[in-house]
Design a protein around this motif. Structure first.
Motif, PDB file in Angstrom:
ATOM      1  N   PHE A  54       0.731  -1.232   0.133  1.00 33.08           N
ATOM      2  CA  PHE A  54      -0.005  -0.165  -0.060  1.00 33.08           C
ATOM      3  C   PHE A  54       0.804   1.446   0.021  1.00 33.08           C
ATOM      4  O   PHE A  54       0.320   2.276   0.006  1.00 33.08           O
ATOM      5  CB  PHE A  54      -1.090  -0.108   1.255  1.00 33.08           C
ATOM      6  CG  PHE A  54      -2.197  -0.819   1.155  1.00 33.08           C
ATOM      7  CD1 PHE A  54      -2.335  -1.749   0.035  1.00 33.08           C
ATOM      8  CD2 PHE A  54      -2.878  -1.005   2.274  1.00 33.08           C
ATOM      9  CE1 PHE A  54      -3.355  -2.561  -0.146  1.00 33.08           C
ATOM     10  CE2 PHE A  54      -3.973  -1.844   2.277  1.00 33.08           C
ATOM     11  CZ  PHE A  54      -4.287  -2.775   1.045  1.00 33.08           C
ATOM     12  N   ALA A  55       2.221   0.949   0.178  1.00 28.12           N
ATOM     13  CA  ALA A  55       3.049   2.305   0.235  1.00 28.12           C
ATOM     14  C   ALA A  55       2.793   3.182  -1.044  1.00 28.12           C
ATOM     15  O   ALA A  55       2.768   4.474  -0.807  1.00 28.12           O
ATOM     16  CB  ALA A  55       4.605   1.876   0.214  1.00 28.12           C
ATOM     17  N   SER A  84       1.869   1.778   5.223  1.00 25.53           N
ATOM     18  CA  SER A  84       1.362   0.542   4.909  1.00 25.53           C
ATOM     19  C   SER A  84       1.466  -0.951   5.626  1.00 25.53           C
ATOM     20  O   SER A  84       0.465  -1.706   5.472  1.00 25.53           O
ATOM     21  CB  SER A  84       2.373   0.363   3.387  1.00 25.53           C
ATOM     22  OG  SER A  84       1.785  -1.044   2.683  1.00 25.53           O
ATOM     23  N   THR A 118      -2.129  -2.946   6.328  1.00 25.35           N
ATOM     24  CA  THR A 118      -2.197  -4.174   6.068  1.00 25.35           C
ATOM     25  C   THR A 118      -2.301  -5.204   7.200  1.00 25.35           C
ATOM     26  O   THR A 118      -2.288  -6.583   6.858  1.00 25.35           O
ATOM     27  CB  THR A 118      -0.729  -4.619   4.975  1.00 25.35           C
ATOM     28  OG1 THR A 118       0.287  -4.568   5.693  1.00 25.35           O
ATOM     29  CG2 THR A 118      -1.096  -3.873   3.859  1.00 25.35           C
ATOM     30  N   TYR A 148      -6.983  -0.283  -1.042  1.00 20.98           N
ATOM     31  CA  TYR A 148      -6.785   0.801  -0.081  1.00 20.98           C
ATOM     32  C   TYR A 148      -7.824   1.609  -0.187  1.00 20.98           C
ATOM     33  O   TYR A 148      -8.359   2.344   0.933  1.00 20.98           O
ATOM     34  CB  TYR A 148      -5.409   1.682  -0.837  1.00 20.98           C
ATOM     35  CG  TYR A 148      -5.049   2.962  -0.031  1.00 20.98           C
ATOM     36  CD1 TYR A 148      -4.651   2.956   1.343  1.00 20.98           C
ATOM     37  CD2 TYR A 148      -5.618   3.968  -0.739  1.00 20.98           C
ATOM     38  CE1 TYR A 148      -4.382   4.285   1.842  1.00 20.98           C
ATOM     39  CE2 TYR A 148      -5.459   5.381  -0.206  1.00 20.98           C
ATOM     40  CZ  TYR A 148      -5.113   5.275   1.219  1.00 20.98           C
ATOM     41  OH  TYR A 148      -4.602   6.592   1.526  1.00 20.98           O
TER      42      TYR A 148
END
Length: 303
Positions: free
Chosen positions: A182-183, A198, A202, A290
């Motif tokens: 998700f970065a 992230s 997660t 996300y």
């Protein structure tokens, strides 16, 4: 804990293609032009040398010194290639995030050269450095454990421990890749580089995330192979017969004439579309998930 649909997320790339056909066409055209230019430059600068290096690398019995010798003088080319890849993927990943998280921001086919792209480049570098550091650290640990095992219980124990630590290393890399996935979306959404966030987002979602990403990877592989077969068939139809079909899978880099055979021209014309489809299928799930976890209704993005 708010959840998401792994199945829907794994298909998000296909939805983006369906709902943004014009954008995909523009991306594919630009990628085709970029790929064409890079191919010509690469072949002119170091085509025969690259061919020799790849042939040596493909042979298990090859002397490593011969491979290293073939690579002599190619450092600048590798650096330029790395810089090119960083720029291309930063722009395209920012575009994918923009498609999902800011669907109304459609100017320029969702592509820009600005702060968002610079932050995506920074995220790519940082995440890959983390993965690289983890990999080398795990390799060192694996070698040490294997050596200790061999010293205590003989070669068999050393090999067994080496295999187990190798599997553990693969598991570690997989966990890191998923937990940091998700970065890019988080950085794009917030406007600041955030790798740590992230990991927090997660947490507790590893297995459904892994499932979504694996399904997306399998689908991307199917699309990739299917398009390769289509490219090979079309190339063979334009000249060279069945023998020319191999050009789609193993292009000849020794010269421009050898590279741009009828099958090679077809491959070059389809290369942009192939790259963009695979990129969307693989990289659309993280920003889509996300968005769902952050309470956005991504279904609106797809109509």
């Amino acid at each position: 804990m708010e959840q998401f649909s792994a199945t829907d997320a794994s298909l998000s790339g296909f939805r983006l293609v369906r709902e943004h056909l014009k954008t995909v066409a523009v991306w594919a055209a630009l990628m085709t032009i970029a790929s064409f230019v890079v191919s010509v430059i690469t072949i002119k600068v170091a085509g025969p040398q690259l061919t020799t290096m790849m042939e040596l690398s493909a042979e298990p019995s090859t002397d490593p010194q011969a491979t290293l010798k073939a690579m002599e003088g190619m450092g600048p080319l590798f650096l330029i290639s790395a810089a090119y890849s960083l720029v291309i993927y930063s722009v395209l990943l920012a575009g994918v995030n923009r498609l999902v998280l800011r669907p109304q921001d459609s100017a320029g086919a969702y592509l820009r050269l600005g702060a968002d792209e610079l932050r995506q480049a920074a995220v790519l570098i940082l995440v890959n450095l983390i993965l690289l550091a983890a990999y080398f650290g795990a390799v060192v640990v694996s070698v040490i454990i294997g050596a200790i095992g061999a010293g205590l219980g003989g070669a068999a124990l050393g090999v067994a421990l080496g295999v187990l630590t190798g599997l553990a290393m693969a598991g570690l890399m997989l966990v890191l890749a998923v937990r940091l996935s998700f970065a890019g979306a988080l950085t794009f959404d917030t406007g600041r580089i955030n790798i740590k966030g992230s990991w927090a987002l997660t947490k507790g979602r590893f297995w459904p995330l892994l499932g979504a990403y694996l399904v997306a990877l399998v689908l991307a592989l199917v699309v990739y192979l299917l398009l390769l077969v289509i490219i090979a068939v079309i190339g063979a139809a334009f000249g060279g017969g069945l023998a020319a079909m191999g050009d789609a899978f193993n292009p000849d880099l020794t010269s421009l004439a050898a590279f741009f055979t009828p099958a090679g021209i077809v491959r070059s014309l389809f290369s942009g579309l192939l790259s963009i489809l695979v990129l969307l299928i693989v990289f659309a799930p993280p920003p889509t998930i996300y968005a769902q976890l952050r309470g956005r209704d991504v279904l609106d993005t797809f109509g």
